[in-house]
Design a protein around this motif. Structure first.
Motif, PDB file in Angstrom:
ATOM      1  N   LEU A 237       0.838  -1.199   0.000  1.00  0.00           N
ATOM      2  CA  LEU A 237       0.000   0.000   0.000  1.00  0.00           C
ATOM      3  C   LEU A 237       0.871   1.246   0.000  1.00  0.00           C
ATOM      4  CD1 LEU A 237      -2.756  -0.981   2.606  1.00  0.00           C
ATOM      5  CD2 LEU A 237      -2.601  -1.556   0.184  1.00  0.00           C
ATOM      6  N   GLU A 238       0.363   2.289  -0.658  1.00  0.00           N
ATOM      7  CA  GLU A 238       1.113   3.544  -0.736  1.00  0.00           C
ATOM      8  C   GLU A 238       0.308   4.743  -0.243  1.00  0.00           C
ATOM      9  OE1 GLU A 238       2.323   3.894  -4.775  1.00  0.00           O
ATOM     10  OE2 GLU A 238       3.778   2.245  -4.671  1.00  0.00           O
ATOM     11  N   ALA A 239      -1.006   4.669  -0.374  1.00  0.00           N
ATOM     12  CA  ALA A 239      -1.853   5.812   0.014  1.00  0.00           C
ATOM     13  C   ALA A 239      -2.208   5.718   1.488  1.00  0.00           C
ATOM     14  CB  ALA A 239      -3.126   5.831  -0.831  1.00  0.00           C
ATOM     15  N   VAL A 240      -1.807   6.712   2.259  1.00  0.00           N
ATOM     16  CA  VAL A 240      -2.011   6.691   3.698  1.00  0.00           C
ATOM     17  C   VAL A 240      -3.137   7.645   4.104  1.00  0.00           C
ATOM     18  CG1 VAL A 240      -0.335   8.519   4.186  1.00  0.00           C
ATOM     19  CG2 VAL A 240      -0.799   6.770   5.906  1.00  0.00           C
ATOM     20  N   HIS A 241      -3.822   7.324   5.192  1.00  0.00           N
ATOM     21  CA  HIS A 241      -4.898   8.166   5.716  1.00  0.00           C
ATOM     22  C   HIS A 241      -4.305   9.502   6.152  1.00  0.00           C
ATOM     23  CE1 HIS A 241      -8.180   9.551   8.275  1.00  0.00           C
ATOM     24  NE2 HIS A 241      -8.944   8.621   7.728  1.00  0.00           N
ATOM     25  N   ARG A 242      -5.050  10.575   5.948  1.00  0.00           N
ATOM     26  CA  ARG A 242      -4.545  11.912   6.251  1.00  0.00           C
ATOM     27  C   ARG A 242      -4.265  12.111   7.743  1.00  0.00           C
ATOM     28  NH1 ARG A 242      -9.273  16.112   4.800  1.00  0.00           N
ATOM     29  NH2 ARG A 242      -8.986  15.123   2.757  1.00  0.00           N
ATOM     30  N   ALA A 243      -4.826  11.252   8.611  1.00  0.00           N
ATOM     31  CA  ALA A 243      -4.594  11.377  10.049  1.00  0.00           C
ATOM     32  C   ALA A 243      -3.223  10.840  10.459  1.00  0.00           C
ATOM     33  CB  ALA A 243      -5.681  10.630  10.826  1.00  0.00           C
ATOM     34  N   SER A 250       4.919   4.587   6.423  1.00  0.00           N
ATOM     35  CA  SER A 250       5.441   3.342   5.872  1.00  0.00           C
ATOM     36  C   SER A 250       5.157   2.151   6.782  1.00  0.00           C
ATOM     37  CB  SER A 250       6.947   3.474   5.636  1.00  0.00           C
ATOM     38  OG  SER A 250       7.480   2.269   5.137  1.00  0.00           O
ATOM     39  N   ALA A 251       5.452   2.316   8.072  1.00  0.00           N
ATOM     40  CA  ALA A 251       5.242   1.226   9.022  1.00  0.00           C
ATOM     41  C   ALA A 251       3.770   0.892   9.167  1.00  0.00           C
ATOM     42  CB  ALA A 251       5.837   1.589  10.382  1.00  0.00           C
ATOM     43  N   LEU A 252       2.926   1.929   9.180  1.00  0.00           N
ATOM     44  CA  LEU A 252       1.495   1.683   9.358  1.00  0.00           C
ATOM     45  C   LEU A 252       0.888   0.995   8.139  1.00  0.00           C
ATOM     46  CD1 LEU A 252      -0.999   1.965  11.126  1.00  0.00           C
ATOM     47  CD2 LEU A 252      -1.429   4.180  10.062  1.00  0.00           C
ATOM     48  N   LEU A 253       1.301   1.397   6.945  1.00  0.00           N
ATOM     49  CA  LEU A 253       0.766   0.783   5.734  1.00  0.00           C
ATOM     50  C   LEU A 253       1.085  -0.715   5.689  1.00  0.00           C
ATOM     51  CD1 LEU A 253       1.588   3.549   3.104  1.00  0.00           C
ATOM     52  CD2 LEU A 253      -0.691   2.841   3.864  1.00  0.00           C
ATOM     53  N   LYS A 254       2.296  -1.068   6.081  1.00  0.00           N
ATOM     54  CA  LYS A 254       2.674  -2.488   6.140  1.00  0.00           C
ATOM     55  C   LYS A 254       1.842  -3.199   7.206  1.00  0.00           C
ATOM     56  CE  LYS A 254       6.565  -5.572   7.179  1.00  0.00           C
ATOM     57  NZ  LYS A 254       7.986  -5.652   7.608  1.00  0.00           N
TER      58      LYS A 254
END
Length: 299
Positions: A237-243, A250-254
């Motif tokens: 994943l590349e698109a992260v939540h604005r919060a 990077s760590a959260l997407l993984k």
């Protein structure tokens, strides 16, 4: 019509649920409050019948804001409360949502001796709109990637768990059902399952093949690798939540990819249907119709 208060009213999901417009209607009143000041919260909530919380879980790691809201709601005589949920029924393997468990436990605690605050957990599974990424199909909720990448015709699946269940509900359907629930005069069910579409991973891939015109490239990952924190896939994943801040992205997407995959193999996204039963006449948007319309003519 009862008076409804919305906490976290500037968020994307809350704006879908609340009757907000670019020009604020006369019956809608905005108020800035300090969630750490219970006295201010009590005064703001006086006369309120139903309180809907959309407080961002990631922005409130200790869940103080929602606990203060619950305390203030009780003190102000609020009848009904809905915490910030809007996702899976379980939070196993999804550390970023463990705050939901804290609030669920707190609601059970305050109602342990007697039912002093009626509440429901709105759980629609994953927003079906996310399978339209990068295209925006909701008024306010931004597109987000998932392990089903319809744009690039690929997906990540747990090997041996192709029949794991995902519940997918459009943002518009969630908003409509929440509105009906607010107007409902009977007692709310504690769990408010909203089952738009209950489908297996395999079924989603079948639909993807039809609406995108070819089979998806499927990366199959092992449970043991996921449990070890390893995502052995050719993409992520590349698109992260604005919060989420950039240094956390990077760590959260993984973690999100691993968490969704693992939790789905354990039934966390197999949502119940309490609100479907409460409103049997409501017709949910079928997944194939939604995706066929969304992806028609797209490259």
């Amino acid at each position: 019509m009862v008076r409804v208060a919305v906490a976290g009213g500037t968020g994307q999901v809350s704006q879908e649920e609340a009757p907000t417009t670019t020009t604020v209607a006369p019956e809608i009143h905005w108020q800035i409050v300090d969630y750490n000041d219970k006295e201010i919260l009590v005064e703001a909530l006086r006369g309120t019948h139903t309180l809907l919380s959309f407080v961002q879980i990631l922005s409130d790691p200790d869940q103080k804001a929602q606990k203060n809201l619950i305390d203030a709601a009780i003190a102000a005589g609020v009848k009904r409360f809905a915490p910030s949920e809007y996702g899976s029924k379980g939070t196993v393997d999804m550390a970023w949502w463990h705050g939901k468990e804290r609030i669920r436990e707190y609601l059970e605690e305050v109602n342990e001796k007697e039912k002093i605050l009626e509440y429901t957990l709105f759980q629609p599974g994953l927003f079906l709109d996310y399978l339209a990424y990068p295209y925006k199909t909701a008024k306010h909720v931004d597109p987000l990637q998932s392990v089903f990448d319809f744009e690039n015709k690929r997906a990540i699946v747990v090997d041996g768990h192709e029949d794991s269940i995902m519940t997918l509900t459009t943002v518009a359907d969630v908003a409509a059902v929440v509105a009906r629930t607010v107007d409902y005069e009977g007692r709310w069910p504690t769990t408010g399952g909203i089952r738009g579409n209950r489908v297996t991973f395999s079924r989603i891939l079948e639909i993807g093949r039809r609406v995108r015109g070819c089979s998806f490239t499927v990366d199959k990952v092992k449970v043991e690798d996921l449990e070890a924190g390893s995502l052995k896939a050719s993409w992520g994943l590349e698109a992260v939540h604005r919060a989420v801040s950039e240094d956390q992205a990077s760590a959260l997407l993984k973690a999100v990819s691993i968490g969704v995959l693992l939790s789905s193999s354990k039934g966390a996204w197999d949502i119940s249907d309490e609100l479907n039963q409460l409103f049997p006449d409501y017709e949910f948007t079928p997944i194939e119709d939604f995706l066929a319309k969304t992806w028609e003519g797209k490259p």
